[in-house]
Motif scaffolding. Structure first.
Motif, PDB file in Angstrom:
ATOM      1  N   GLY A   1     -18.004   1.865 -18.764  1.00 39.49           N
ATOM      2  CA  GLY A   1     -17.045   1.576 -17.706  1.00 39.49           C
ATOM      3  C   GLY A   1     -15.781   2.400 -17.783  1.00 39.49           C
ATOM      4  O   GLY A   1     -15.409   2.931 -18.827  1.00 39.49           O
ATOM      5  N   THR A   2     -15.114   2.486 -16.628  1.00 39.75           N
ATOM      6  CA  THR A   2     -13.817   3.140 -16.545  1.00 39.75           C
ATOM      7  C   THR A   2     -12.897   2.264 -15.696  1.00 39.75           C
ATOM      8  O   THR A   2     -13.314   1.743 -14.656  1.00 39.75           O
ATOM      9  CB  THR A   2     -13.944   4.559 -15.959  1.00 39.75           C
ATOM     10  OG1 THR A   2     -12.678   5.217 -15.994  1.00 39.75           O
ATOM     11  CG2 THR A   2     -14.461   4.565 -14.527  1.00 39.75           C
ATOM     12  N   LEU A   3     -11.676   2.074 -16.158  1.00 36.25           N
ATOM     13  CA  LEU A   3     -10.754   1.147 -15.519  1.00 36.25           C
ATOM     14  C   LEU A   3     -10.011   1.816 -14.376  1.00 36.25           C
ATOM     15  O   LEU A   3      -9.415   2.886 -14.549  1.00 36.25           O
ATOM     16  CB  LEU A   3      -9.761   0.603 -16.538  1.00 36.25           C
ATOM     17  CG  LEU A   3      -8.661  -0.313 -16.011  1.00 36.25           C
ATOM     18  CD1 LEU A   3      -9.262  -1.581 -15.405  1.00 36.25           C
ATOM     19  CD2 LEU A   3      -7.671  -0.655 -17.122  1.00 36.25           C
ATOM     20  N   VAL A   4     -10.042   1.165 -13.230  1.00 36.69           N
ATOM     21  CA  VAL A   4      -9.254   1.585 -12.076  1.00 36.69           C
ATOM     22  C   VAL A   4      -8.223   0.505 -11.786  1.00 36.69           C
ATOM     23  O   VAL A   4      -8.580  -0.667 -11.608  1.00 36.69           O
ATOM     24  CB  VAL A   4     -10.158   1.797 -10.845  1.00 36.69           C
ATOM     25  CG1 VAL A   4      -9.319   2.046  -9.598  1.00 36.69           C
ATOM     26  CG2 VAL A   4     -11.119   2.949 -11.083  1.00 36.69           C
ATOM     27  N   THR A   5      -6.966   0.902 -11.749  1.00 33.13           N
ATOM     28  CA  THR A   5      -5.888  -0.029 -11.447  1.00 33.13           C
ATOM     29  C   THR A   5      -5.138   0.473 -10.224  1.00 33.13           C
ATOM     30  O   THR A   5      -4.641   1.605 -10.221  1.00 33.13           O
ATOM     31  CB  THR A   5      -4.917  -0.161 -12.626  1.00 33.13           C
ATOM     32  OG1 THR A   5      -5.636  -0.573 -13.795  1.00 33.13           O
ATOM     33  CG2 THR A   5      -3.838  -1.195 -12.319  1.00 33.13           C
TER      34      THR A   5
ATOM     35  N   GLY B   1      -8.083   5.314 -13.638  1.00 29.81           N
ATOM     36  CA  GLY B   1      -6.662   5.447 -13.919  1.00 29.81           C
ATOM     37  C   GLY B   1      -5.843   4.551 -13.032  1.00 29.81           C
ATOM     38  O   GLY B   1      -6.377   3.685 -12.334  1.00 29.81           O
ATOM     39  N   LEU B   2      -4.553   4.795 -13.044  1.00 28.74           N
ATOM     40  CA  LEU B   2      -3.606   4.037 -12.230  1.00 28.74           C
ATOM     41  C   LEU B   2      -3.299   4.824 -10.964  1.00 28.74           C
ATOM     42  O   LEU B   2      -2.959   6.013 -11.029  1.00 28.74           O
ATOM     43  CB  LEU B   2      -2.328   3.787 -13.016  1.00 28.74           C
ATOM     44  CG  LEU B   2      -1.171   3.122 -12.270  1.00 28.74           C
ATOM     45  CD1 LEU B   2      -1.547   1.721 -11.816  1.00 28.74           C
ATOM     46  CD2 LEU B   2       0.083   3.089 -13.151  1.00 28.74           C
ATOM     47  N   VAL B   3      -3.413   4.162  -9.822  1.00 29.12           N
ATOM     48  CA  VAL B   3      -3.156   4.815  -8.548  1.00 29.12           C
ATOM     49  C   VAL B   3      -2.428   3.831  -7.639  1.00 29.12           C
ATOM     50  O   VAL B   3      -2.623   2.607  -7.734  1.00 29.12           O
ATOM     51  CB  VAL B   3      -4.473   5.303  -7.904  1.00 29.12           C
ATOM     52  CG1 VAL B   3      -5.400   4.150  -7.601  1.00 29.12           C
ATOM     53  CG2 VAL B   3      -4.222   6.146  -6.683  1.00 29.12           C
ATOM     54  N   GLN B   4      -1.581   4.349  -6.772  1.00 28.26           N
ATOM     55  CA  GLN B   4      -0.863   3.488  -5.837  1.00 28.26           C
ATOM     56  C   GLN B   4      -1.767   3.085  -4.667  1.00 28.26           C
ATOM     57  O   GLN B   4      -2.734   3.805  -4.350  1.00 28.26           O
ATOM     58  CB  GLN B   4       0.364   4.218  -5.304  1.00 28.26           C
ATOM     59  CG  GLN B   4       1.424   4.472  -6.354  1.00 28.26           C
ATOM     60  CD  GLN B   4       2.688   5.073  -5.751  1.00 28.26           C
ATOM     61  OE1 GLN B   4       2.719   5.456  -4.585  1.00 28.26           O
ATOM     62  NE2 GLN B   4       3.728   5.148  -6.564  1.00 28.26           N
ATOM     63  N   PRO B   5      -1.470   1.970  -4.047  1.00 26.52           N
ATOM     64  CA  PRO B   5      -2.242   1.587  -2.855  1.00 26.52           C
ATOM     65  C   PRO B   5      -2.246   2.709  -1.825  1.00 26.52           C
ATOM     66  O   PRO B   5      -1.214   3.346  -1.581  1.00 26.52           O
ATOM     67  CB  PRO B   5      -1.492   0.357  -2.339  1.00 26.52           C
ATOM     68  CG  PRO B   5      -0.881  -0.235  -3.563  1.00 26.52           C
ATOM     69  CD  PRO B   5      -0.480   0.940  -4.419  1.00 26.52           C
ATOM     70  N   GLY B   6      -3.412   2.928  -1.235  1.00 28.89           N
ATOM     71  CA  GLY B   6      -3.573   4.021  -0.289  1.00 28.89           C
ATOM     72  C   GLY B   6      -4.012   5.321  -0.924  1.00 28.89           C
ATOM     73  O   GLY B   6      -4.367   6.268  -0.199  1.00 28.89           O
ATOM     74  N   GLY B   7      -3.990   5.373  -2.229  1.00 26.54           N
ATOM     75  CA  GLY B   7      -4.356   6.586  -2.933  1.00 26.54           C
ATOM     76  C   GLY B   7      -5.859   6.749  -3.103  1.00 26.54           C
ATOM     77  O   GLY B   7      -6.659   5.939  -2.604  1.00 26.54           O
TER      78      GLY B   7
ATOM     79  N   GLU C   1      -6.996  -4.931  -4.450  1.00 31.76           N
ATOM     80  CA  GLU C   1      -8.226  -5.675  -4.754  1.00 31.76           C
ATOM     81  C   GLU C   1      -9.373  -4.799  -5.243  1.00 31.76           C
ATOM     82  O   GLU C   1     -10.427  -5.306  -5.621  1.00 31.76           O
ATOM     83  CB  GLU C   1      -8.683  -6.499  -3.537  1.00 31.76           C
ATOM     84  CG  GLU C   1      -8.772  -5.709  -2.253  1.00 31.76           C
ATOM     85  CD  GLU C   1      -7.528  -5.853  -1.380  1.00 31.76           C
ATOM     86  OE1 GLU C   1      -6.393  -5.788  -1.916  1.00 31.76           O
ATOM     87  OE2 GLU C   1      -7.699  -6.002  -0.143  1.00 31.76           O
ATOM     88  N   ASP C   2      -9.182  -3.484  -5.233  1.00 29.78           N
ATOM     89  CA  ASP C   2     -10.174  -2.581  -5.830  1.00 29.78           C
ATOM     90  C   ASP C   2      -9.979  -2.452  -7.340  1.00 29.78           C
ATOM     91  O   ASP C   2     -10.797  -1.806  -8.013  1.00 29.78           O
ATOM     92  CB  ASP C   2     -10.086  -1.192  -5.204  1.00 29.78           C
ATOM     93  CG  ASP C   2     -10.466  -1.191  -3.734  1.00 29.78           C
ATOM     94  OD1 ASP C   2      -9.770  -0.506  -2.946  1.00 29.78           O
ATOM     95  OD2 ASP C   2     -11.455  -1.862  -3.377  1.00 29.78           O
ATOM     96  N   THR C   3      -8.928  -3.039  -7.870  1.00 34.21           N
ATOM     97  CA  THR C   3      -8.681  -2.993  -9.307  1.00 34.21           C
ATOM     98  C   THR C   3      -9.836  -3.651 -10.056  1.00 34.21           C
ATOM     99  O   THR C   3     -10.190  -4.807  -9.785  1.00 34.21           O
ATOM    100  CB  THR C   3      -7.364  -3.711  -9.648  1.00 34.21           C
ATOM    101  OG1 THR C   3      -6.279  -2.976  -9.075  1.00 34.21           O
ATOM    102  CG2 THR C   3      -7.166  -3.811 -11.156  1.00 34.21           C
ATOM    103  N   ALA C   4     -10.428  -2.899 -10.972  1.00 35.52           N
ATOM    104  CA  ALA C   4     -11.606  -3.386 -11.701  1.00 35.52           C
ATOM    105  C   ALA C   4     -12.030  -2.335 -12.713  1.00 35.52           C
ATOM    106  O   ALA C   4     -11.564  -1.192 -12.678  1.00 35.52           O
ATOM    107  CB  ALA C   4     -12.764  -3.644 -10.731  1.00 35.52           C
TER     108      ALA C   4
END
Length: 116
Positions: free
Chosen positions: A109-113, A10-16, A89-92
């Motif tokens: 796969g599962t998308l991490v943003t 899913g979508l997460v903010q930096p540090g999350g 940079e962990d977005t993938a």
């Protein structure tokens, strides 16, 4: 047939944080090592973490050491990837993988943003 199904992206903010799951079926899950890979846009797929059958041997890519934790529950046929202190940079797309009898098996796969 062998199936690997990832979830938890899913979508997460930096540090999350996020926890990914990969549920397996069609083979004896507890008998095989499991791995998490990721592929960022425009980049090659890379190994993130791996775990042995009983979880006694674990390795991490240098880029995620101290932030990610791989684990498995053989009763639930599931491998997890706990991801903390996430960075852009962990977005993938994150994939789980196993292999036996000279063949590799991948999930879809599962998308991490990671973004503000």
């Amino acid at each position: 047939q062998v199936q690997l199904v990832e979830s938890g992206g899913g979508l997460v903010q930096p540090g999350g944080s996020l926890r990914l799951s990969c549920t397996a079926s069609g083979f004896s899950f507890s008998s095989y090592n499991m791995k998490w890979y990721r592929q960022a846009p425009g980049k090659e797929r890379e190994l993130v973490a791996s775990i042995s059958t009983l979880g006694r041997t674990i390795m991490y890519a240098d880029s995620v050491k101290g932030r990610f934790t791989i684990s498995r529950d053989n009763d639930k046929n599931t491998v997890y990837l706990q991801m903390n202190s996430l960075k852009p940079e962990d977005t993938a797309v994150y994939y789980c993988k196993t292999g036996f009898r000279a063949k590799d098996y991948w999930g879809k796969g599962t998308l991490v943003t990671v973004s503000l």
